[in-house]
Enzyme design. Sequence first.
Site, PDB file in Angstrom:
ATOM      1  CE  LYS A  22      -2.458   2.424   3.850  1.00 53.63           C
ATOM      2  NZ  LYS A  22      -1.068   3.009   4.531  1.00 53.63           N
ATOM      3  CG  ASN A  23       2.419   2.738   3.478  1.00 56.67           C
ATOM      4  OD1 ASN A  23       1.090   3.225   3.225  1.00 56.67           O
ATOM      5  ND2 ASN A  23       2.607   2.607   4.824  1.00 56.67           N
ATOM      6  CB  CYS A 119      -4.313   5.553  10.448  1.00 59.41           C
ATOM      7  SG  CYS A 119      -4.627   4.012   9.461  1.00 59.41           S
ATOM      8  NE  ARG A 124      -0.783  10.168   9.850  1.00 62.78           N
ATOM      9  CZ  ARG A 124      -1.057   9.203   9.292  1.00 62.78           C
ATOM     10  NH1 ARG A 124      -2.128   8.459   9.041  1.00 62.78           N
ATOM     11  NH2 ARG A 124       0.156   8.674   8.244  1.00 62.78           N
ATOM     12  CG  ASP A 307       2.467   1.766   9.547  1.00 64.28           C
ATOM     13  OD1 ASP A 307       2.038   2.548  10.229  1.00 64.28           O
ATOM     14  OD2 ASP A 307       2.452   1.984   8.219  1.00 64.28           O
ATOM     15  NE  ARG A 399      -7.286   3.844   4.842  1.00 63.88           N
ATOM     16  CZ  ARG A 399      -6.348   4.558   5.535  1.00 63.88           C
ATOM     17  NH1 ARG A 399      -6.202   4.518   6.790  1.00 63.88           N
ATOM     18  NH2 ARG A 399      -5.217   4.878   4.928  1.00 63.88           N
TER      19      ARG A 399
END
Length: 423
Positions: A22-23, A119, A124, A307, A399
Amino acid sequence: MVRYRVRGGNALRGTAFVQGAKNAVLPMIGAALLAAEGRTVLRNVPLIEDVRRAIELAEAVGARVQFHEAERTLVIDASGVHTPVLPEEIASRFRGVILFVPALLHRVGEVIVEGVGGCNLGARNLDFHYNGYKRLGALVDEQESAIHIKAAGLTGATLYLDRPSHTGTENLIMAAALAQGTTVIENAALEPEVLDVIEMLRKMGANISGEGTGFITVEGVRELKAVEHTVMADRLDAGAFMMAAAITGGEVTLLGTSLEHLGVVRWKLEQMGVEFFQEGAVVHARRDGQLRPINVITDTYPGFATDLQPQLMAMAALAGGPSYIHERIFDGRFALARELNKMGARVEVNGSRAVVHGPTPLRGATVEAHDLRSGIALVLAGLAAEGETVIESGYRIDRGHADIAQRLRALGADVEREISPFA
Ligand SMILES: CC(=O)N[C@H]1[C@@H](OP(=O)(O)OP(=O)(O)OC[C@H]2O[C@@H](n3ccc(=O)[nH]c3=O)[C@H](O)[C@@H]2O)O[C@H](CO)[C@@H](O)[C@@H]1O
Ligand SMILES: C=C(OP(=O)(O)O)C(=O)O
């Protein structure tokens, strides 16, 4: 409303396919928009909700996108990108929206970000991104309803990150790639996904050096071309499966991953009693006896990945003694503690530190996924609990983890994904 229903007690055994990261794929979709001509082909794209949001967003700004789901292949034609608006209804649902900023600055000359999701982990901030764009010559206007960034061409400069921000590094590299002249980025992130994004940008024609050292130099080029790239394996997905095997006392074989990408996580899991064996791109993980307590400090790569901290907290509940967790990346990443406590764990939180008083047997309960990784951690806890666990707000798990129920069932787990008609 999506929820997961998990009936615990089965030791997981078998082979699992690790999804694409994903990242890595989110910045790659952002990078694809930098190419004014041609079609980008991304392979090994995970079927996760964040990718679906990124596709919607790319289409909203004028790109044409085809997702060949069975082939995990995304084709992006960014020649029609024309609008600067990243609309609230999509943008507020995922963090990856911020990775569209550099391409729109270069392609359209401005960006209006109407929201930033992702998230909820406490503060952030995006100041490193904005300060970097300003040093490259952009104007940044932060309003409550939207962030407006404008640039009539960017010029290389010396940039720095106060700490090695993952998306901050990717964004400043993408901004510098088409800027005029040389940019140096100090204190850049070292995460494997950042290196994979750089590899794709280099294929596109970007002139980048120094990745993996913390000091990145980017010589601006006039244009970037559309290329083909295969997204690296998701180390966080792999980590979740390793820990699912460990928490249930099972053994899994993971296809298409590498222990190297885990950094310190590997050594901490070994200390807890997880045995690893790697044959090329295939990793075997199994639990070796009773889980042992652990002391963990999260950090940027190669430190212990934040994570994977919630999943480790779930495992620590079953370990034979107290475990200590110090969360250093996010100031609000312990929402899992009270959900685990509903399942019989004894987790005490004090600011950025938590003590998990193991071992406590876990029992099924109805719990809430406050964010993606606390959600998957609750799935793991449910697999080891007696009785049934219902995890609400399952969209947050979707997600970032593709077909998780089906992939866990293939290993013998009793997990269902349900869609409730009631919101
Ligand atoms: C899409 C994506 O890749 N998400 C990952 C990325 O998020 P993301 O890139 O958002 O995380 P960062 O590395 O930027 O953030 C780390 C810390 O730095 C702070 N910070 C960051 C930027 C900034 O401009 N100002 C500032 O103060 C943040 O508040 C946070 O406390 O890295 C995180 C840390 O590994 C991971 O948990 C996320 O899964
Ligand atoms: C924090 C995460 O993601 P995001 O940055 O996309 O919110 C995550 O993947 O755990």
